[in-house]
Design a protein around this motif. Structure first.
Motif, PDB file in Angstrom:
ATOM      1  N   GLU A 100      -2.819  32.188 -13.471  1.00  0.00           N
ATOM      2  CA  GLU A 100      -1.879  31.800 -14.523  1.00  0.00           C
ATOM      3  C   GLU A 100      -1.948  30.287 -14.684  1.00  0.00           C
ATOM      4  OE1 GLU A 100       2.254  32.902 -13.987  1.00  0.00           O
ATOM      5  OE2 GLU A 100       2.840  32.011 -15.917  1.00  0.00           O
ATOM      6  N   ASN A 119       0.934  31.054 -20.911  1.00  0.00           N
ATOM      7  CA  ASN A 119       2.281  31.280 -21.448  1.00  0.00           C
ATOM      8  C   ASN A 119       2.379  30.812 -22.897  1.00  0.00           C
ATOM      9  OD1 ASN A 119       3.995  32.125 -18.979  1.00  0.00           O
ATOM     10  ND2 ASN A 119       2.820  30.359 -18.252  1.00  0.00           N
ATOM     11  N   GLU A 135       1.018  35.502 -22.039  1.00  0.00           N
ATOM     12  CA  GLU A 135       2.302  35.902 -21.455  1.00  0.00           C
ATOM     13  C   GLU A 135       3.424  35.556 -22.414  1.00  0.00           C
ATOM     14  OE1 GLU A 135       3.003  34.704 -17.436  1.00  0.00           O
ATOM     15  OE2 GLU A 135       1.142  35.613 -16.712  1.00  0.00           O
ATOM     16  N   ASP A 163       6.301  38.949 -19.888  1.00  0.00           N
ATOM     17  CA  ASP A 163       6.739  38.096 -18.785  1.00  0.00           C
ATOM     18  C   ASP A 163       8.214  38.332 -18.473  1.00  0.00           C
ATOM     19  OD1 ASP A 163       6.522  36.166 -16.846  1.00  0.00           O
ATOM     20  OD2 ASP A 163       5.991  34.537 -18.210  1.00  0.00           O
ATOM     21  N   LYS A 169       4.933  41.986 -16.297  1.00  0.00           N
ATOM     22  CA  LYS A 169       5.177  41.099 -15.157  1.00  0.00           C
ATOM     23  C   LYS A 169       6.595  41.260 -14.645  1.00  0.00           C
ATOM     24  CE  LYS A 169       3.049  37.058 -14.150  1.00  0.00           C
ATOM     25  NZ  LYS A 169       2.570  35.667 -14.324  1.00  0.00           N
TER      26      LYS A 169
HETATM   27 CA    CA Z   1       4.506  33.276 -17.013  1.00  0.00          CA
END
Ligand code: CA
Ligand code: C2E
Ligand code: CA
Ligand code: CA
Length: 279
Positions: free
Chosen positions: A58, A117, A149, A179, A200
């Motif tokens: 990530e 993200n 995400e 997320d 997630k």
């Molecule tokens: Ca994240």
């Protein structure tokens, strides 16, 4: 009582002032932070829970400013979002992390996924799809190397441009990850409505699974729902081996957290993954 009331009032405004001044300073400094090259993307590895092999990373943004020191994303991302500065900053993260993925794959001869993200504001940028396509092309990557995400916040606005952008991204072949699952109100309906690839599980649930039956049941149920819809599950915030063991028993696919490693600068990440492979 009157005096006390006034004191309480002036105390309150003083606190408010300090917060406002801080926010103003952060915003001011952020305006030129890209040009001054103050941002750096850190990478936190993600692992297959069973084989414990690295499957991806990530991308997490870091900002060092000479006047303010290190400012963490929980503080500056919301300001970047409100001011619209998240658009160019987000483009930087996409370009940087995909170029990094490309060198990582070349160096270690592997096929990994980079999770990036995305904030709600970035979807309002008409060039988002173009930026992503171009970044993938420049880095010579296929779309399924990129996982975006997204939190519920993005979907909750109900804006049509967001739905359209998500559909276009799916058609391109980019992966979508929900997320912070479980922290919002209507995650479930969004899972049905959009075709996510990954769910997630939020850190707050992982945190409690060793001590709290409710958290364990919630994680178990999330995994069952995800799998029934054909999604993979990533648990974030894994800090101790007991959490990893329980997540494994519950059938969680991938894990990420301080138990393995904190987010690291690029070079450190390459050293880490290179040596990790040899273990
Ligand atoms: Ca994240
Ligand atoms: P997030 O997407 O939920 O990211 C996970 C956060 O948990 C990261 O904090 C990560 O460093 C931290 N973390 C990972 N493993 C552990 C663990 O085992 N224990 C604990 N206590 N924490 C762990 P970070 O890097 O400070 O980022 C905070 C948030 O800022 C992110 O939450 C994300 O919402 C946002 N953010 C960070 N980078 C970006 C970016 O490039 N773009 C956007 N739009 N948002 C970003
Ligand atoms: Ca998260
Ligand atoms: Ca979060």
């Amino acid at each position: 009582a009157k005096t006390l009331g006034r004191n309480a009032y002036s105390f309150f405004t003083k606190e408010m002032n300090t917060a406002m001044i801080r926010r103003f300073e952060v915003e001011e400094q952020m305006r030129n932070a890209l040009e001054r090259d103050e941002f750096e993307v850190f990478y936190q590895p993600q692992f297959d829970s069973k084989t414990q092999k690295v499957i991806g990373a990530e991308a997490l943004l870091r900002w060092h400013n000479p006047a303010l020191g290190n400012i963490f994303p929980d503080e500056f991302i919301p300001i970047a979002e409100q001011t619209g500065l998240i658009v160019p900053i987000g483009q930087y993260v996409i370009n940087e992390s995909l170029n990094f993925l490309s060198s990582w794959q070349a160096q270690q001869n592997g096929d990994f996924v980079m999770a990036v993200n995305l904030s709600p504001r970035q979807f309002r940028d008409k060039k988002l799809l173009k930026v992503i396509k171009k970044a993938l092309k420049n880095a010579n990557l296929s779309p399924d190397n990129l996982e975006l995400e997204i939190t519920e916040g993005v979907l909750m606005t109900g804006q049509s441009y967001i739905t359209e952008a998500l559909i276009e991204l799916q058609e391109l072949g980019v992966k979508l990850s929900m997320d912070d699952f479980g922290t919002g109100y209507s995650s479930l309906s969004y899972l049905r409505q959009y075709h996510f690839d990954v769910l997630k599980v939020d850190r707050s649930f992982v945190n409690g699974i060793t001590i709290n039956k409710e958290d364990r049941d919630l994680v178990k149920a999330s995994i069952a729902i995800a799998h029934s819809l054909g999604l993979k599950v990533v648990a974030e915030g894994v800090e101790i081996s007991e959490q990893l063991n329980i997540l494994n028993e519950l059938g969680c696919d991938y894990v990420q957290g301080y138990y393995f490693s904190k987010p690291m600068p690029g070079q450190k990440f390459l050293d880490y993954t290179e040596n990790y492979r040899l273990e």
